[in-house]
Every structure is written in C-alpha cells, then in structure tokens.
Design a protein around this motif. Structure first.
Motif, PDB file in Angstrom:
ATOM      1  N   UNK A 250       0.844  -1.185   0.000  1.00 22.67           N
ATOM      2  CA  UNK A 250       0.000   0.000   0.000  1.00 22.67           C
ATOM      3  C   UNK A 250       0.883   1.240   0.000  1.00 22.67           C
ATOM      4  N   UNK A 251       0.704   2.100  -1.000  1.00 22.47           N
ATOM      5  CA  UNK A 251       1.434   3.358  -1.095  1.00 22.47           C
ATOM      6  C   UNK A 251       0.450   4.512  -0.925  1.00 22.47           C
ATOM      7  N   UNK A 252       0.836   5.525  -0.150  1.00 24.96           N
ATOM      8  CA  UNK A 252      -0.057   6.650   0.122  1.00 24.96           C
ATOM      9  C   UNK A 252       0.608   7.940  -0.332  1.00 24.96           C
ATOM     10  N   UNK A 253      -0.104   8.726  -1.138  1.00 21.04           N
ATOM     11  CA  UNK A 253       0.404  10.015  -1.604  1.00 21.04           C
ATOM     12  C   UNK A 253      -0.613  11.100  -1.271  1.00 21.04           C
ATOM     13  N   UNK A 254      -0.230  12.013  -0.392  1.00 16.97           N
ATOM     14  CA  UNK A 254      -1.098  13.141  -0.052  1.00 16.97           C
ATOM     15  C   UNK A 254      -1.042  14.206  -1.149  1.00 16.97           C
ATOM     16  N   UNK A 255      -2.040  15.093  -1.125  1.00 22.50           N
ATOM     17  CA  UNK A 255      -2.128  16.145  -2.123  1.00 22.50           C
ATOM     18  C   UNK A 255      -2.119  17.516  -1.465  1.00 22.50           C
ATOM     19  N   UNK A 265       1.705  16.053  -3.151  1.00 20.79           N
ATOM     20  CA  UNK A 265       2.761  16.519  -2.260  1.00 20.79           C
ATOM     21  C   UNK A 265       4.112  16.001  -2.754  1.00 20.79           C
ATOM     22  N   UNK A 266       5.177  16.709  -2.404  1.00 15.34           N
ATOM     23  CA  UNK A 266       6.507  16.300  -2.839  1.00 15.34           C
ATOM     24  C   UNK A 266       6.950  15.013  -2.143  1.00 15.34           C
ATOM     25  N   UNK A 267       6.410  14.752  -0.963  1.00 14.31           N
ATOM     26  CA  UNK A 267       6.761  13.543  -0.236  1.00 14.31           C
ATOM     27  C   UNK A 267       5.549  12.615  -0.154  1.00 14.31           C
ATOM     28  N   UNK A 268       5.819  11.324  -0.066  1.00 11.84           N
ATOM     29  CA  UNK A 268       4.743  10.358   0.090  1.00 11.84           C
ATOM     30  C   UNK A 268       5.204   9.245   1.021  1.00 11.84           C
ATOM     31  N   UNK A 269       4.241   8.503   1.556  1.00 12.65           N
ATOM     32  CA  UNK A 269       4.559   7.320   2.353  1.00 12.65           C
ATOM     33  C   UNK A 269       4.634   6.154   1.384  1.00 12.65           C
ATOM     34  N   UNK A 270       5.853   5.766   1.036  1.00 11.37           N
ATOM     35  CA  UNK A 270       6.042   4.720   0.044  1.00 11.37           C
ATOM     36  C   UNK A 270       6.052   3.342   0.658  1.00 11.37           C
TER      37      UNK A 270
END
Length: 348
Positions: A250-255, A265-270
């Motif tokens: 599961x990969x999470x990318x905020x906006x 967002x430039x950072x994400x929880x990979x």
C-alpha cells in the motif's frame, strides 16, 4: 469492565470512548495546530503551562473546553484544539520496535475482515501500534491475544495501549514467548478466527497457525522484503492447508490543496512492508494447485535469516531501556494523578 472509568461511563460506553468525546479533561491528550499547520501534542495537567517561541498558554485554560475550539497564546497566536486521532497517536507514541504504519494497519483490519467479536492472535506486538487497530475492530466482546518474544517490547506496548484507551482493555491478553510454544496453550485447535503475524520468519509458524485457525479463518502476514514474501508464499503452498496466497503493498500520496494549486505533495509514504493473505481450508481438503509454476531453481533453500541480512534497523538495548522506562513512568504518573482526583484506581 475496566475500573478506570466512572461507573456511569463504564455501563454506557465501550472501552476508551469516554476518553475520546466530550469536553477536555485532566489527563487527556490534546493536539494543537497553528496557522502554519505545525502540531504540538500535550497531556493536560492542572497548573501546568506550555511554552513555545510563539507564546505560552495554561493547561487550566483548556480543561473544560469542547473539542474543536481555539486558544490564544500570550503573544496572540491562535491554536486549534483537537484530540489526536489514532493514527496521530501511533506516529508519535514512544517506540522500541518499528511500528506498523496506519496505512498498513487499516489494510490488515479491512482485508483480513477483523470483525466485532472476532478471536484474533497477533505476533509480535512490537510497540503496540497494530494492536490498537485490532482492539478497536474486535470491540469489548472480541479477543486479541498478542504474543511477543521480548519482555521489554511487551512493556512498551502495554503502556502505549493503556495510555490510549485510558486503562487495560478487556479484550486484550499479552503473552511473552515464541508463537509456536504459546499458541497451543492459549487457543484450542480450530478456535481462532484470524491470525496476524509481524515477524522475521513467519513461515516457521505455519503449522501452529494451521492447527489454531478455524476453517475459513484468515492468516495475514506483514513482511519487510520481497525475499521474505516469496518464502512465505512458497511455504504456504507446500503446506497444503491454505488457499492460494495473495500479496500486495500500500502506497499513500497526499495532495497539496490551495486555490488552483492542486498537486501531489513532494513527499509520500512509500514502501513500508508487504502484506500476504491466505485462508484456512477445511481438514482433508486439498488446495487447488496453480497450473503454471516457476522453474525448480526459483524456490528458496533452507537457510538462517537475521534482521541484519534483511537490512532491518535493530534498536539498541540502551534506546529500548529508555523508551520502556519513560513510557511506563508516563502511564503510571497519569494513573496516579487521575486516580487521586476521581477516586478510581486506574486512568490515563
């Protein structure tokens, strides 16, 4: 029921609900957010003050206020007051072992179908992050039995869980030892609904898990590397008592959301880990074998596995001792203060 709540709250609400609604009380954790999105989390203590470079405020000015209001510091800066959500607590709580991130805990609860009243075995407990999600899912009528090899990790997890729920949870038991040794002593064969494994070599416990699970029961494993993932999958197939395993991450990318500037967002929880899930077949039923299998040389050979081999960071004994000492002292301090004021024996 837990003795840390007033009798009226005990009889009316599930464990922990009393601490998560209503006006702010002594011992509550409060998350304060300024106009730049920066967070501070405090535990309300009468007579205490919290100082920042943008002024200070008194804890007494927060106690009794409803959640979702603001407070103004001595220098005129506003802070928004909210109780931390569970994922906020997990990411900020003291830890010895690395925690299962909220994104993975949510997947485990959903994909393994952790239902109210379920009987769940968890190993290992680490710092207690996943245990919090499991306990919320099974409720007061379910059962989560956590098994942890290290006593110091178990103490840290117990303190974190009791601080979050405001005391011991009636659905939780914690044992120290190896899963293969402990599981047969705490669960009758075929009596467990779900098993969640977060350990270095989960394939070593497939037989013990197969004996404990009820037909149709779910086994879900959290592993850090692709080599572990492959080994679990092949050993489950070889065992023959489980359905074809499925795996995912599961990969999470905020906006970023501001006016027309809507972008990732430039950072994400990979990558944090892989999840692999399978279900227990009924006794005497053979698993359906895949039609196409990889070449014989693709299968792993028996070997010793260590955390260092897999690139995992091992917390030093010194760090674990400090975290254990600090978090248990914090739990005991909250119990002492709130117990004196409320007349109860246990509170956080």
């Amino acid at each position: 029921m837990n003795q840390h709540l007033p009798e009226s709250a005990e009889s009316a609400e599930p464990t922990g609900a009393y601490r998560r609604r209503g006006p702010f009380r002594e011992g509550d954790r409060v998350q304060l957010t300024d106009n730049r999105g920066r967070l501070h989390t405090i535990t309300l203590t009468p007579g205490e003050e919290f100082h920042t470079h943008r002024g200070f405020y008194r804890h007494n000015d927060i106690i009794g206020k409803p959640e979702g209001t603001n407070i103004v510091t001595s220098s005129g800066i506003e802070y928004q007051l909210m109780r931390p959500l569970m994922h906020d607590y997990v990411l900020s709580m003291p830890r010895g072992a690395a925690v299962v991130y909220p994104k993975d805990a949510a997947q485990i609860v959903a994909m393994a179908d952790i239902f109210p009243g379920a009987r769940v075995i968890e190993a290992g407990v680490g710092s207690g992050a996943l245990t919090l999600s499991l306990l919320q899912a099974v409720g007061d009528q379910g059962q989560v039995h956590s098994i942890e090899r290290r006593e110091d990790f178990a103490d840290i997890a117990r303190a974190n869980i009791e601080i979050f729920f405001g005391g011991p949870h009636p659905s939780w038991d914690l044992s120290i030892g190896d899963l293969a040794d402990v599981l047969p002593t705490v669960a009758e064969p075929g009596s467990v609904d779900r098993v969640v494994l977060d350990m270095l070599a989960p394939w070593e416990n497939i037989d013990a898990v197969a004996k404990a699970l009820t037909p149709g029961g779910v086994l879900i494993c959290y592993v850090a590397t692709a080599t572990q993932l492959s080994r679990v999958a092949e050993d489950l197939r070889e065992d023959g008592r489980f359905t074809e395993p499925v795996a995912w991450e599961q990969l999470v990318r905020n906006w970023h959301l501001e006016g027309l500037a809507v972008r990732p967002q430039h950072r994400m929880v990979g990558h944090t880990g892989f999840l692999i899930m399978t279900r227990r077949l009924a006794d005497g039923v053979e698993a359906i074998v895949r039609k196409r299998r990889p070449a014989k040389g693709a299968y792993p050979v028996d070997e010793q596995w260590s955390e260092e081999d897999l690139g995992e960071r091992i917390p030093s004994d010194k760090k674990v001792r400090k975290v254990r000492r600090d978090v248990t002292a914090h739990r005991d301090e909250l119990v002492e203060h709130t117990g004196e004021d409320s007349g109860q024996d246990d509170d956080a």
